[in-house]
Motif scaffolding. Structure first.
Motif, PDB file in Angstrom:
ATOM      1  N   CYS A  32      45.223  51.530  49.108  1.00 16.68           N
ATOM      2  CA  CYS A  32      44.730  50.443  48.264  1.00 16.68           C
ATOM      3  C   CYS A  32      44.427  49.184  49.063  1.00 16.68           C
ATOM      4  CB  CYS A  32      45.769  50.092  47.193  1.00 16.68           C
ATOM      5  SG  CYS A  32      46.364  51.493  46.256  1.00 16.68           S
ATOM      6  N   GLY A  33      43.812  48.243  48.373  1.00 15.90           N
ATOM      7  CA  GLY A  33      43.605  46.911  48.922  1.00 15.90           C
ATOM      8  C   GLY A  33      44.061  45.876  47.913  1.00 15.90           C
ATOM      9  N   VAL A  34      44.690  44.806  48.385  1.00 15.27           N
ATOM     10  CA  VAL A  34      45.181  43.756  47.483  1.00 15.27           C
ATOM     11  C   VAL A  34      44.613  42.404  47.899  1.00 15.27           C
ATOM     12  CG1 VAL A  34      47.304  45.001  46.967  1.00 15.27           C
ATOM     13  CG2 VAL A  34      47.287  43.378  48.858  1.00 15.27           C
ATOM     14  N   PHE A  35      44.476  41.537  46.895  1.00 14.88           N
ATOM     15  CA  PHE A  35      43.996  40.177  47.144  1.00 14.88           C
ATOM     16  C   PHE A  35      44.651  39.245  46.136  1.00 14.88           C
ATOM     17  CE2 PHE A  35      41.270  36.570  46.155  1.00 14.88           C
ATOM     18  CZ  PHE A  35      41.066  36.043  47.422  1.00 14.88           C
ATOM     19  N   VAL A  44      42.178  47.121  44.496  1.00 20.15           N
ATOM     20  CA  VAL A  44      41.343  48.319  44.514  1.00 20.15           C
ATOM     21  C   VAL A  44      42.236  49.474  44.911  1.00 20.15           C
ATOM     22  CG1 VAL A  44      39.131  47.189  44.947  1.00 20.15           C
ATOM     23  CG2 VAL A  44      40.582  47.828  46.889  1.00 20.15           C
ATOM     24  N   ARG A  45      42.033  50.611  44.274  1.00 18.57           N
ATOM     25  CA  ARG A  45      43.025  51.685  44.372  1.00 18.57           C
ATOM     26  C   ARG A  45      42.423  53.039  44.675  1.00 18.57           C
ATOM     27  NH1 ARG A  45      45.516  55.527  40.787  1.00 18.57           N
ATOM     28  NH2 ARG A  45      47.717  55.831  41.303  1.00 18.57           N
ATOM     29  N   ASN A  52      43.503  57.702  36.450  1.00 21.65           N
ATOM     30  CA  ASN A  52      43.184  57.280  35.095  1.00 21.65           C
ATOM     31  C   ASN A  52      43.499  55.803  34.954  1.00 21.65           C
ATOM     32  OD1 ASN A  52      46.032  57.065  34.450  1.00 21.65           O
ATOM     33  ND2 ASN A  52      46.035  59.303  34.196  1.00 21.65           N
ATOM     34  N   ALA A  53      43.059  55.238  33.837  1.00 24.40           N
ATOM     35  CA  ALA A  53      43.178  53.793  33.652  1.00 24.40           C
ATOM     36  C   ALA A  53      44.626  53.327  33.612  1.00 24.40           C
ATOM     37  CB  ALA A  53      42.450  53.384  32.373  1.00 24.40           C
ATOM     38  N   SER A  54      45.556  54.185  33.169  1.00 28.26           N
ATOM     39  CA  SER A  54      46.951  53.765  33.087  1.00 28.26           C
ATOM     40  C   SER A  54      47.556  53.507  34.461  1.00 28.26           C
ATOM     41  CB  SER A  54      47.781  54.827  32.357  1.00 28.26           C
ATOM     42  OG  SER A  54      47.855  56.020  33.113  1.00 28.26           O
ATOM     43  N   ASN A  55      46.975  54.094  35.502  1.00 26.06           N
ATOM     44  CA  ASN A  55      47.471  53.884  36.858  1.00 26.06           C
ATOM     45  C   ASN A  55      46.703  52.803  37.610  1.00 26.06           C
ATOM     46  OD1 ASN A  55      49.718  55.661  37.258  1.00 26.06           O
ATOM     47  ND2 ASN A  55      48.293  57.374  37.102  1.00 26.06           N
ATOM     48  N   ALA A  56      45.682  52.234  36.974  1.00 28.73           N
ATOM     49  CA  ALA A  56      44.948  51.143  37.614  1.00 28.73           C
ATOM     50  C   ALA A  56      45.862  49.926  37.744  1.00 28.73           C
ATOM     51  CB  ALA A  56      43.698  50.793  36.803  1.00 28.73           C
ATOM     52  N   GLN A  57      45.647  49.159  38.774  1.00 28.51           N
ATOM     53  CA  GLN A  57      46.437  47.955  39.030  1.00 28.51           C
ATOM     54  C   GLN A  57      45.508  46.735  39.042  1.00 28.51           C
ATOM     55  OE1 GLN A  57      49.375  48.173  42.256  1.00 28.51           O
ATOM     56  NE2 GLN A  57      49.040  50.386  42.350  1.00 28.51           N
ATOM     57  N   ARG A  82      38.828  50.270  50.862  1.00 30.55           N
ATOM     58  CA  ARG A  82      40.230  50.686  50.851  1.00 30.55           C
ATOM     59  C   ARG A  82      40.607  51.486  49.601  1.00 30.55           C
ATOM     60  NH1 ARG A  82      43.134  48.517  54.940  1.00 30.55           N
ATOM     61  NH2 ARG A  82      45.067  49.188  53.924  1.00 30.55           N
ATOM     62  N   GLY A  83      39.725  51.526  48.616  1.00 30.66           N
ATOM     63  CA  GLY A  83      40.004  52.288  47.407  1.00 30.66           C
ATOM     64  C   GLY A  83      38.830  52.249  46.466  1.00 30.66           C
ATOM     65  N   GLN A  84      38.358  53.409  46.055  1.00 24.89           N
ATOM     66  CA  GLN A  84      37.155  53.486  45.227  1.00 24.89           C
ATOM     67  C   GLN A  84      37.393  54.200  43.912  1.00 24.89           C
ATOM     68  OE1 GLN A  84      34.329  55.347  47.835  1.00 24.89           O
ATOM     69  NE2 GLN A  84      34.122  53.541  49.131  1.00 24.89           N
ATOM     70  N   GLU A  85      38.645  54.278  43.512  1.00 28.02           N
ATOM     71  CA  GLU A  85      38.978  55.020  42.302  1.00 28.02           C
ATOM     72  C   GLU A  85      39.128  54.113  41.085  1.00 28.02           C
ATOM     73  OE1 GLU A  85      42.804  57.448  41.574  1.00 28.02           O
ATOM     74  OE2 GLU A  85      41.417  58.797  42.588  1.00 28.02           O
ATOM     75  N   SER A  86      39.790  52.977  41.258  1.00 26.21           N
ATOM     76  CA  SER A  86      39.962  52.031  40.158  1.00 26.21           C
ATOM     77  C   SER A  86      40.178  50.640  40.731  1.00 26.21           C
ATOM     78  CB  SER A  86      41.150  52.414  39.261  1.00 26.21           C
ATOM     79  OG  SER A  86      42.367  52.341  39.986  1.00 26.21           O
ATOM     80  N   CYS A  87      40.098  49.649  39.872  1.00 22.79           N
ATOM     81  CA  CYS A  87      40.316  48.273  40.319  1.00 22.79           C
ATOM     82  C   CYS A  87      40.701  47.406  39.127  1.00 22.79           C
ATOM     83  CB  CYS A  87      39.079  47.705  41.021  1.00 22.79           C
ATOM     84  SG  CYS A  87      37.596  47.642  40.000  1.00 22.79           S
ATOM     85  N   GLY A  88      41.199  46.200  39.438  1.00 24.51           N
ATOM     86  CA  GLY A  88      41.594  45.300  38.370  1.00 24.51           C
ATOM     87  C   GLY A  88      41.822  43.889  38.864  1.00 24.51           C
TER      88      GLY A  88
END
Length: 474
Positions: free
Chosen positions: A9-12, A82-83, A91-96, A36-42
């Motif tokens: 993942c990537g964090v900011f 980004v995850r 799935n969306a429940s694991n998005a951060q 760093r991650g192309q599956e989900s983001c938030g």
């Protein structure tokens, strides 16, 4: 089934001294960290203690549009993520980021890494009646913090105590109603850095995120360090510091963007060194050196500079498809390989080609890429890999495959060479990969190349814990 390699993942995070459009700045920064991650983001925005958030499965530009960003509103603190799932389903429940409503106030948390004792902690919390809504490590960390928060006077004190319980790799961002807190595990497996922006501070996995919004890089967080950013500025808490740190060396080989600086060392320069070391260890008579986009390009340039063999552009990459090994299923990954790269015949036809890539995991993708060059008319294809061979899994945030699926655990170097259809094959040595970062102040985790890990890994820890899905990379 565990079958390949992933990055995590990537964090900011951003803290400003006045209300501003922190959602837009976080959005731009996540764009810079998309690799760093192309599956989900938030993104979670804090406006005077009121949290607004949006997260979903998809790329940054798929999850967020102008209307969504406007709906998040303005604020003075925000965190984004980004995850890719090293643990947990897509799935969306694991998005951060994860948002927690707690008796002591709301908290948002974003995490990069992997806990080695997540299953143990999860079972303990479930036995206490705690309910989990996701399958990722981040929720385990949130319970560790909130449990301590009932006893501690502040969120940073709770996190400081929680860090005694959580083991493994973690670079964390925690947002309270009034503070932005960043923490790095005592071994410093994953990168995390601090920057300055006009009216506040920013924290990110890589410095390229700072460049995207005009922030100034200050320094990396020390292994074990926690920093608290609030109206009084930046306060460093070093209770868990003391180790030199062992950052994942694959950050330099593959994961980080080449324009980033990690632990004081340029990623671009590290990859140039990889190419130079490859030539010294595995010289070959050839007409042209090419790199497999993107992480093989800098190493190919270094190989060319050291050997004197001309450097050429051997592949065109489709910029509208993500990294193949970050596709969430084998079928999608296979299809993406077919459209991701195309060989340039005018560069390789009739020539002895040195092809530089960052790794070989299962060998199937490498075989397809070699075939692309053959079909384009290459006379010979000599494969050089800018990392050592994978012989062991990773438990610290990079889902490098179980041994049963790693080609180097099943075949000799000569057999791998034949399997991928190359004329010769050479890997970078473990000794050389440790020297890639040049003047870095830390040591490196090379457990996936040596099976010798910096910290103890539980013997009963399954590689596919919590339904970890791993698709093939190469």
């Amino acid at each position: 089934m565990v079958t390949g390699i992933h990055e995590e993942c990537g964090v900011f995070g951003i803290y400003t001294n006045k209300t501003s459009d922190v959602a837009a700045q976080t959005y731009v920064s996540l764009y810079a960290l998309q690799h760093r991650g192309q599956e989900s983001c938030g993104i979670v925005v804090n406006d005077d203690g009121v949290f607004s958030y949006h997260k979903d499965v998809g790329l940054v530009n798929q999850v967020f549009d102008k209307e969504t960003l406007e709906r998040l509103g303005k604020g003075n603190i925000a965190i984004g993520h980004v995850r890719y799932s090293t643990t947990g389903n897509c799935n969306a429940s694991n998005a951060q980021p994860l948002v927690v409503r707690h008796i002591k106030g709301p908290m948002a948390i974003a995490h990069n890494g992997n806990l080695t004792n997540a299953r143990e902690l999860r079972e303990q919390y479930e036995n206490k009646g705690m309910i989990f809504h996701s399958t990722n490590d981040t929720e385990v960390i949130s319970y560790a913090i909130t449990e301590e928060r009932l006893r501690e006077p502040s969120i940073q004190a709770a996190l400081e105590k929680a860090m005694y319980r959580i083991k493994g790799a973690y670079s964390l961002l925690v947002m309270s109603p009034t503070k932005l807190i960043a923490a790095r595990d005592p071994d410093g497996f994953r990168p995390l850095c601090l920057g300055k922006i006009d009216d506040g501070y920013v924290v990110a996995s890589e410095t390229c995120a700072f460049d995207s919004i005009g922030a100034e890089y200050i320094r990396d967080l020390k292994p074990g360090e926690m920093i608290v950013i609030d109206k009084n500025g930046v306060n460093s808490i070093t209770t868990h510091c003391g180790k030199k740190g062992t950052i994942c060396v694959f950050e330099y080989v593959y994961f980080a963007r080449p324009d980033s600086v990690i632990e004081g060392s340029s990623v671009h320069m590290a990859r140039l060194r990889a190419g130079k070391y490859l030539w010294r260890e595995h010289p070959v008579d050839a007409d042209i050196v090419i790199g497999v986009p993107d992480s093989g390009l800098d190493a190919a340039l270094g190989f060319s500079q050291e050997s004197g063999i001309p450097y050429g552009i051997g592949f065109i990459k489709n910029r509208y498809i993500g990294r193949t090994f970050i596709q969430p299923s084998q079928t999608e990954r296979t299809n993406s390989v077919k459209i991701k790269l195309n060989a340039i015949s005018s560069t390789v036809k009739g020539k002895r080609v040195v092809m530089i890539d960052d790794s070989i995991v299962r060998g199937t993708t490498s075989g397809r890429i070699v075939k692309l060059l053959r079909d384009a008319g290459a006379k010979e294809v000599h494969v050089r890999i800018s990392s050592p061979a994978f012989i062991a899994p990773c438990y610290f945030g990079t889902d490098i495959d179980s041994k049963e699926n790693l080609i180097a655990c099943k075949m000799t170097n000569e057999e791998i060479c034949e399997y991928i259809g190359a004329d010769s094959l050479g890997y970078l040595s473990v000794e050389s990969v440790k020297k890639l970062a040049g003047n870095s102040k830390c040591d490196f985790c090379v457990g996936c190349f040596t099976e010798k890990y910096p910290i103890e890994v539980p013997k009963d820890m399954p590689k596919d814990k919590f339904e970890s899905k791993i698709s093939e990379k190469k």
